[in-house]
Design a protein around this motif. Sequence first.
Motif, PDB file in Angstrom:
ATOM      1  N   PRO A  43      -3.548 -19.119  -9.801  1.00 25.79           N
ATOM      2  CA  PRO A  43      -3.114 -18.130 -10.785  1.00 25.79           C
ATOM      3  C   PRO A  43      -2.185 -18.737 -11.824  1.00 25.79           C
ATOM      4  CG  PRO A  43      -2.722 -17.362  -8.538  1.00 25.79           C
ATOM      5  CD  PRO A  43      -3.140 -18.782  -8.452  1.00 25.79           C
ATOM      6  N   GLU A  44      -2.061 -18.038 -12.971  1.00 29.17           N
ATOM      7  CA  GLU A  44      -1.110 -18.467 -13.993  1.00 29.17           C
ATOM      8  C   GLU A  44       0.306 -18.286 -13.458  1.00 29.17           C
ATOM      9  OE1 GLU A  44      -1.807 -16.847 -17.883  1.00 29.17           O
ATOM     10  OE2 GLU A  44      -3.956 -16.753 -17.510  1.00 29.17           O
ATOM     11  N   ASN A  45       1.293 -18.774 -14.218  1.00 27.66           N
ATOM     12  CA  ASN A  45       2.709 -18.652 -13.833  1.00 27.66           C
ATOM     13  C   ASN A  45       2.991 -19.274 -12.470  1.00 27.66           C
ATOM     14  OD1 ASN A  45       3.192 -17.233 -16.228  1.00 27.66           O
ATOM     15  ND2 ASN A  45       2.642 -15.311 -15.249  1.00 27.66           N
ATOM     16  N   THR A  46       2.624 -20.527 -12.317  1.00 28.88           N
ATOM     17  CA  THR A  46       2.882 -21.230 -11.073  1.00 28.88           C
ATOM     18  C   THR A  46       3.877 -22.363 -11.318  1.00 28.88           C
ATOM     19  OG1 THR A  46       1.006 -22.717 -11.399  1.00 28.88           O
ATOM     20  CG2 THR A  46       0.603 -20.715 -10.110  1.00 28.88           C
ATOM     21  N   VAL A  47       4.536 -22.766 -10.230  1.00 30.83           N
ATOM     22  CA  VAL A  47       5.490 -23.868 -10.286  1.00 30.83           C
ATOM     23  C   VAL A  47       5.302 -24.727  -9.042  1.00 30.83           C
ATOM     24  CG1 VAL A  47       7.219 -22.612 -11.649  1.00 30.83           C
ATOM     25  CG2 VAL A  47       7.306 -22.512  -9.165  1.00 30.83           C
ATOM     26  N   TRP A  48       5.720 -25.983  -9.140  1.00 22.99           N
ATOM     27  CA  TRP A  48       5.699 -26.867  -7.972  1.00 22.99           C
ATOM     28  C   TRP A  48       6.897 -26.549  -7.097  1.00 22.99           C
ATOM     29  CZ3 TRP A  48       1.579 -29.562  -6.734  1.00 22.99           C
ATOM     30  CH2 TRP A  48       0.667 -29.920  -7.732  1.00 22.99           C
ATOM     31  N   LYS A  49       6.652 -26.226  -5.822  1.00 22.46           N
ATOM     32  CA  LYS A  49       7.724 -25.916  -4.883  1.00 22.46           C
ATOM     33  C   LYS A  49       7.666 -26.892  -3.716  1.00 22.46           C
ATOM     34  CE  LYS A  49       7.913 -21.017  -5.965  1.00 22.46           C
ATOM     35  NZ  LYS A  49       7.850 -19.647  -5.463  1.00 22.46           N
ATOM     36  N   GLU A  50       8.836 -27.439  -3.364  1.00 20.63           N
ATOM     37  CA  GLU A  50       8.895 -28.308  -2.193  1.00 20.63           C
ATOM     38  C   GLU A  50       8.794 -27.432  -0.947  1.00 20.63           C
ATOM     39  OE1 GLU A  50      11.583 -31.855  -0.201  1.00 20.63           O
ATOM     40  OE2 GLU A  50      12.247 -30.939  -2.071  1.00 20.63           O
ATOM     41  N   GLU A  64       5.482 -15.556  -0.566  1.00 21.34           N
ATOM     42  CA  GLU A  64       5.430 -14.134  -0.890  1.00 21.34           C
ATOM     43  C   GLU A  64       3.996 -13.621  -0.907  1.00 21.34           C
ATOM     44  OE1 GLU A  64       7.661 -13.067  -4.369  1.00 21.34           O
ATOM     45  OE2 GLU A  64       9.398 -14.229  -3.717  1.00 21.34           O
ATOM     46  N   GLY A  65       3.058 -14.492  -1.219  1.00 24.26           N
ATOM     47  CA  GLY A  65       1.653 -14.100  -1.292  1.00 24.26           C
ATOM     48  C   GLY A  65       0.898 -14.222   0.021  1.00 24.26           C
ATOM     49  N   GLY A  66       1.558 -14.679   1.072  1.00 20.97           N
ATOM     50  CA  GLY A  66       0.898 -14.853   2.365  1.00 20.97           C
ATOM     51  C   GLY A  66       1.119 -16.248   2.910  1.00 20.97           C
ATOM     52  N   GLU A  67       0.484 -16.525   4.033  1.00 21.64           N
ATOM     53  CA  GLU A  67       0.647 -17.828   4.686  1.00 21.64           C
ATOM     54  C   GLU A  67      -0.277 -18.872   4.089  1.00 21.64           C
ATOM     55  OE1 GLU A  67      -0.008 -17.311   8.874  1.00 21.64           O
ATOM     56  OE2 GLU A  67       2.029 -16.550   9.179  1.00 21.64           O
ATOM     57  N   ILE A  68       0.256 -20.083   3.960  1.00 19.39           N
ATOM     58  CA  ILE A  68      -0.523 -21.236   3.505  1.00 19.39           C
ATOM     59  C   ILE A  68      -0.520 -22.270   4.625  1.00 19.39           C
ATOM     60  CG2 ILE A  68      -0.563 -23.178   1.893  1.00 19.39           C
ATOM     61  CD1 ILE A  68       0.407 -21.291  -0.252  1.00 19.39           C
ATOM     62  N   ALA A  69      -1.678 -22.850   4.884  1.00 20.47           N
ATOM     63  CA  ALA A  69      -1.805 -23.931   5.857  1.00 20.47           C
ATOM     64  C   ALA A  69      -1.678 -25.259   5.134  1.00 20.47           C
ATOM     65  CB  ALA A  69      -3.151 -23.846   6.568  1.00 20.47           C
ATOM     66  N   LEU A  70      -0.724 -26.076   5.550  1.00 22.17           N
ATOM     67  CA  LEU A  70      -0.633 -27.463   5.084  1.00 22.17           C
ATOM     68  C   LEU A  70      -1.351 -28.296   6.125  1.00 22.17           C
ATOM     69  CD1 LEU A  70       3.106 -27.790   4.012  1.00 22.17           C
ATOM     70  CD2 LEU A  70       1.125 -27.363   2.557  1.00 22.17           C
ATOM     71  N   LEU A  71      -2.331 -29.065   5.707  1.00 23.67           N
ATOM     72  CA  LEU A  71      -3.171 -29.832   6.636  1.00 23.67           C
ATOM     73  C   LEU A  71      -3.155 -31.295   6.250  1.00 23.67           C
ATOM     74  CD1 LEU A  71      -5.867 -27.112   6.459  1.00 23.67           C
ATOM     75  CD2 LEU A  71      -4.599 -27.667   8.524  1.00 23.67           C
ATOM     76  N   ARG A  72      -3.059 -32.169   7.259  1.00 16.10           N
ATOM     77  CA  ARG A  72      -2.911 -33.616   7.023  1.00 16.10           C
ATOM     78  C   ARG A  72      -4.002 -34.373   7.764  1.00 16.10           C
ATOM     79  NH1 ARG A  72       2.365 -36.622   9.437  1.00 16.10           N
ATOM     80  NH2 ARG A  72       1.655 -38.755   9.225  1.00 16.10           N
ATOM     81  N   ASN A  73      -4.700 -35.253   7.031  1.00 19.33           N
ATOM     82  CA  ASN A  73      -5.766 -36.032   7.677  1.00 19.33           C
ATOM     83  C   ASN A  73      -5.264 -37.412   8.092  1.00 19.33           C
ATOM     84  OD1 ASN A  73      -5.877 -37.680   5.364  1.00 19.33           O
ATOM     85  ND2 ASN A  73      -7.746 -36.752   4.584  1.00 19.33           N
ATOM     86  N   ARG A  94       1.790 -26.180  -5.610  1.00 18.17           N
ATOM     87  CA  ARG A  94       1.887 -25.376  -6.827  1.00 18.17           C
ATOM     88  C   ARG A  94       1.627 -23.917  -6.475  1.00 18.17           C
ATOM     89  NH1 ARG A  94      -1.818 -26.353 -11.972  1.00 18.17           N
ATOM     90  NH2 ARG A  94      -1.207 -24.473 -13.080  1.00 18.17           N
ATOM     91  N   LEU A  95       2.689 -23.105  -6.525  1.00 21.98           N
ATOM     92  CA  LEU A  95       2.641 -21.719  -6.069  1.00 21.98           C
ATOM     93  C   LEU A  95       3.102 -20.769  -7.184  1.00 21.98           C
ATOM     94  CD1 LEU A  95       4.333 -22.270  -2.603  1.00 21.98           C
ATOM     95  CD2 LEU A  95       1.914 -21.819  -3.029  1.00 21.98           C
ATOM     96  N   PRO A  96       2.756 -19.482  -7.045  1.00 20.10           N
ATOM     97  CA  PRO A  96       3.251 -18.507  -8.034  1.00 20.10           C
ATOM     98  C   PRO A  96       4.783 -18.478  -8.061  1.00 20.10           C
ATOM     99  CG  PRO A  96       1.519 -17.539  -6.696  1.00 20.10           C
ATOM    100  CD  PRO A  96       1.869 -18.867  -6.078  1.00 20.10           C
ATOM    101  N   GLU A  97       5.327 -18.215  -9.253  1.00 23.61           N
ATOM    102  CA  GLU A  97       6.798 -18.144  -9.400  1.00 23.61           C
ATOM    103  C   GLU A  97       7.370 -16.999  -8.607  1.00 23.61           C
ATOM    104  OE1 GLU A  97       8.506 -19.394 -13.353  1.00 23.61           O
ATOM    105  OE2 GLU A  97       6.568 -18.570 -13.941  1.00 23.61           O
TER     106      GLU A  97
END
Length: 109
Positions: free
Chosen positions: A4-11, A29-38, A106-109
């Motif tokens: 989506p528009e209006n996104t920022v890089w968040k640590e 705020e928009g729900g859960e995100i899975a960080l996955l590492r190969n 990169r997530l919504p503000e």
Amino acid sequence: MSVPENTVWKEVATLADIPALGGRVVATEGGEIALLRNERDEVYALDNRCPHKGGPLAEGTVSGDTVYCPLHNWRIDLKHGQARDPDVGCVRTWPVRLEGERVFVRLPE
């Protein structure tokens, strides 16, 4: 799916926070995100819901550019979020950036 528009890089984590060949959940705020590492220490971010039955992708197993859903073993492409044949469906992906050991999404503000 596009970001989506209006996104920022968040640590959101460090590389050490994400198990090799596995995942970690990040609450937003928009729900859960899975960080996955190969096995190459590449990190991907997807919504934490399999398109099949909503299985928690962060609890799946990672191999190459694929995560295997822990519920029914659906294979999801980490780069594009598409289910691999013969399954059909898609999950939203989020851009990831590594700065040393720090992981940004990169997530919504």
